[in-house]
Every structure is written in C-alpha cells, then in structure tokens.
Design a protein around this motif. Structure first.
Motif, mmCIF file in Angstrom:
data_model
loop_
_atom_site.group_PDB
_atom_site.id
_atom_site.type_symbol
_atom_site.label_atom_id
_atom_site.label_comp_id
_atom_site.label_asym_id
_atom_site.label_seq_id
_atom_site.Cartn_x
_atom_site.Cartn_y
_atom_site.Cartn_z
ATOM 1 N N GLY A 182 0.892 -1.181 -0.027
ATOM 2 C CA GLY A 182 0.025 -0.148 -0.210
ATOM 3 C C GLY A 182 0.799 1.189 -0.145
ATOM 4 N N MET A 183 2.123 1.108 0.298
ATOM 5 C CA MET A 183 2.909 2.422 0.262
ATOM 6 C C MET A 183 3.269 2.898 -1.229
ATOM 7 S SD MET A 183 5.721 1.263 2.788
ATOM 8 C CE MET A 183 6.514 2.779 3.450
ATOM 9 N N ASN A 184 3.131 4.439 -1.132
ATOM 10 C CA ASN A 184 3.456 4.779 -2.613
ATOM 11 C C ASN A 184 4.935 5.024 -3.057
ATOM 12 O OD1 ASN A 184 0.856 5.676 -3.463
ATOM 13 N ND2 ASN A 184 0.988 7.576 -2.121
ATOM 14 N N ALA A 185 5.318 4.380 -3.799
ATOM 15 C CA ALA A 185 6.896 4.328 -4.340
ATOM 16 C C ALA A 185 7.027 5.053 -5.597
ATOM 17 C CB ALA A 185 7.393 2.949 -4.501
ATOM 18 N N VAL A 186 8.173 5.975 -5.594
ATOM 19 C CA VAL A 186 8.672 6.481 -6.928
ATOM 20 C C VAL A 186 9.918 6.018 -7.269
ATOM 21 C CG1 VAL A 186 8.946 8.961 -7.905
ATOM 22 C CG2 VAL A 186 7.068 8.493 -6.494
ATOM 23 N N VAL A 187 10.202 5.482 -8.389
ATOM 24 C CA VAL A 187 11.347 4.987 -8.852
ATOM 25 C C VAL A 187 11.932 6.163 -9.874
ATOM 26 C CG1 VAL A 187 12.857 3.396 -9.872
ATOM 27 C CG2 VAL A 187 10.968 2.682 -8.314
ATOM 28 N N ILE A 188 12.996 6.653 -9.653
ATOM 29 C CA ILE A 188 13.565 7.730 -10.400
ATOM 30 C C ILE A 188 14.674 6.942 -11.533
ATOM 31 C CG2 ILE A 188 14.220 10.265 -11.066
ATOM 32 C CD1 ILE A 188 13.922 10.639 -7.970
ATOM 33 N N GLY A 189 14.223 6.742 -12.652
ATOM 34 C CA GLY A 189 15.173 6.131 -13.803
ATOM 35 C C GLY A 189 14.374 5.022 -13.976
#
Ligand code: NDP
Length: 297
Positions: A159-166
């Motif tokens: 349920g966590m919001n994850a942002v992967v840059i790349g």
C-alpha cells in the motif's frame, strides 16, 4: 527529523554471512561448491576494480571464483563460444559478463546467450519476463539489495506509494517490478517526467537511480519518507581530489526523510552481496535443493 541511516555495509556483511553458511552446508551435506564465472572483456579500469572485488568476495564466502579476462579485440564468436562452454560446465552455477562491453560486441546478444538458470545478474530476457510476470526468476542484484533493505526496515511495503527515478533495464525497471510485487503503488519517473519534484513529494519510498550527483534535495522529500539512493557519482572536492556522492543530496534529504541509505555504504555493498546470494540460489536450484530463505524474492 533526523533520518535513520540504513547501513548497507552492515546489512551486506550479514547477507554474505548467510551466503557463507549456505555454501558451507552445501559442501558438507552434498559435496557441492557453488562456482561463479566472471567474464571481463578489455581493460576498463572501473570494470577491473569491480571484477577484482567480486572475485575476492566470492572466495571469502567459500565459493569457487572463475575469472576469464579477454582481450579488448575478442570477437563475438569467441565470446559466445566461451559462454557456451560455461553454460555446459556443471561446476559453474553463475555466469556474469561485466558490462559495458566494447562497442563491436552486441550486449543483448551476449547476455541472452547465457543459460537463464546461470544468469546471476538477472539481465537475460527470460528472467526479465519471469520477473515481470511475478514468476520465480534470477533477480537483478542492485534492485534485489534495495528491496531487501526496504523489507528489513519496513516489514510490509503493501500500500505504500513508491517513486522510482530512472527507467534503466538494470535498475529502474526491475526495481519498479519488485516494488509492485510487494504491493506498492509505483510511479516510474525519468528525464521527461513533468514536475518531478511534485511527483517525488508524493512518495513514501523514493528510489533514485539517475546518475546525477545530488539531484534530489530535501525539499522534494515527504517528511518521514524512506530514501534509497542507488546513484554512484564521483565529484570534485573543493580542496582537491574527488569523493563519491549519490543522486540525493544526503544532508538535506536526511533532515526530512524517515530513513535513508548513504553513499558510499548503502546500496553499493548490497549489490555484490546479492550477486553471491543469486549464485547460491542458482546452485541450489540446479541441484534440486531447497533455496536458502531470505536471499531472494
Ligand atoms: P542509466 O543512465 O541507464 O539510467 C538513468 C535513468 O535516469 C534514465 O532512465 C534517465 O531517463 C533518468 N534520468 C536522467 N536524468 C534525469 C533527470 N534529470 N530527471 C529524471 N530522470 C533522469 O543509469 P543506471 O540505471 O545504470 O544507473 C543509475 C545510477 O545508479 C548511476 O549513478 C549508476 O552509477 C548507479 N548504479 C549503482 C549501482 C550500485 O551498485 N549501487 C549499480 C548500478 C548503477 P531517460 O530514460 O528518460 O533517459
């Protein structure tokens, strides 16, 4: 807030310890020694350093380290013949071709000629497909190490919001797949993403795999978020010499984040530890044995 420092160096030592135990058990009970073959073409200085350190750590956990150093002019046919030989060698359980390869060699062709079961980097197209469809695969080492640290810190990531840059094939995309597999809501950002800061500010987990020194600053980070800094960049020091920094500005991010990996001493050491873990996993699978727990997804 001052962030908890996620100590990748200590975590990697723990993983290597688990691997060494698994190797000793295999040898004692089955008479099997896992073997990792590393192929280096040419004399790229950074690659030489990586290969040396991989060889040293492979031997330290009790595995057999096999190094093939080939001339920079090596033909594609000769390289493919070596890979074929390693694919068919029962003493070799993991094969790693150090990237980047010289320009005259087709990296995709070379990587896809490795037996997927021995592809301990997890770059073979079959392993990419297996990971993407949530099936058992060989998982790329840097994302695997990052996920292990996240699971260790948070327990469940659901349920966590994850942002992967790349969005590279070796870090960004497999990282996003792993986070999705752990039921995060995942955003993949890249060089064309609009208002990157606002995107990152939504994240409970930020994974930065960009290759731009100290690009992510504290004012991008949601208070309490976890920051995994994959970047390894060398910058000049004001008083001469150079130092390593990540893709995140450590001081300002650590002042806002709940937890953060430092550079050096964060994701980097986990990458080699996971290569060893993957080799042990590959060896167990090749011999129809139970995989050691906690060393893969
Ligand atoms: P790549 O160069 O293959 O990919 C970089 C990604 O960053 C691309 O997707 C690119 O977007 C994106 N990007 C570039 N500039 C920006 C920007 N201004 N804003 C948003 N996104 C941007 O790099 P890798 O994935 O191979 O490596 C990333 C970093 O991780 C490097 O510093 C590398 O040294 C490090 N690394 C560390 C490892 C470790 O063991 N710790 C292992 C592997 C890598 P686009 O696709 O649009 O061009």
């Amino acid at each position: 807030m001052t962030a908890t420092v996620i100590d990748g160096k200590a975590f990697a030592a723990k993983v290597r310890g688990q691997v060494a135990k698994g190797v000793a058990k295999l040898q004692e009970e089955q008479g099997i020694i896992p073997g990792l073959a590393v192929v280096l073409v040419g004399e790229d200085p950074a690659s030489q350093v990586y290969v040396r350190s991989k060889g040293k750590m492979t031997a330290e956990v009790g595995m057999k380290s096999i190094e093939h150093k080939l001339d920079v002019q090596t033909s594609e046919a000769d390289l493919l013949a070596l890979i074929d030989q390693l694919n068919n060698d029962p003493a070799v359980h993991g094969i790693l071709v150090q990237l980047p390869l010289p320009d005259h060699l087709d990296s995709d062709l070379v990587i896809n000629s490795i037996d997927p079961a021995k592809d301990v980097d997890g770059f073979h197209i079959s392993n990419v497909g297996l990971l993407g469809t949530g099936q058992k695969s060989m998982v790329p080492c840097t994302p695997l190490g990052s996920l292990m640290m996240l699971r260790d810190h948070h327990g469940s990531l659901s349920g966590m919001n994850a942002v992967v840059i790349g969005r590279s094939n070796i870090v960004g995309k497999p990282m996003a797949q792993l986070l999705l597999g752990d039921s995060c809501t995942v955003t993949i950002a890249h060089s064309r993403t609009q208002d990157l800061e606002a995107v990152v500010r939504q994240a409970d987990i930020v994974v930065a795999a960009v290759g731009r020194p100290q690009m992510v600053t504290g004012n991008w980070i949601k208070p309490g978020a976890t920051v995994i800094d994959v970047g390894i960049n060398r910058i000049d020091k004001p008083d001469g010499g150079t130092r390593l920094v990540g893709d995140c500005d450590y001081e300002s991010c650590a002042a806002v984040a709940g937890a953060i990996t430092p550079v050096p001493g964060g994701v980097g050491p986990m990458t080699i530890a996971c290569l060893l873990a993957n080799t042990l996993t590959a060896c167990c699978r090749a011999n129809g044995l139970a995989e050691p727990e906690g060393l893969t997804v």
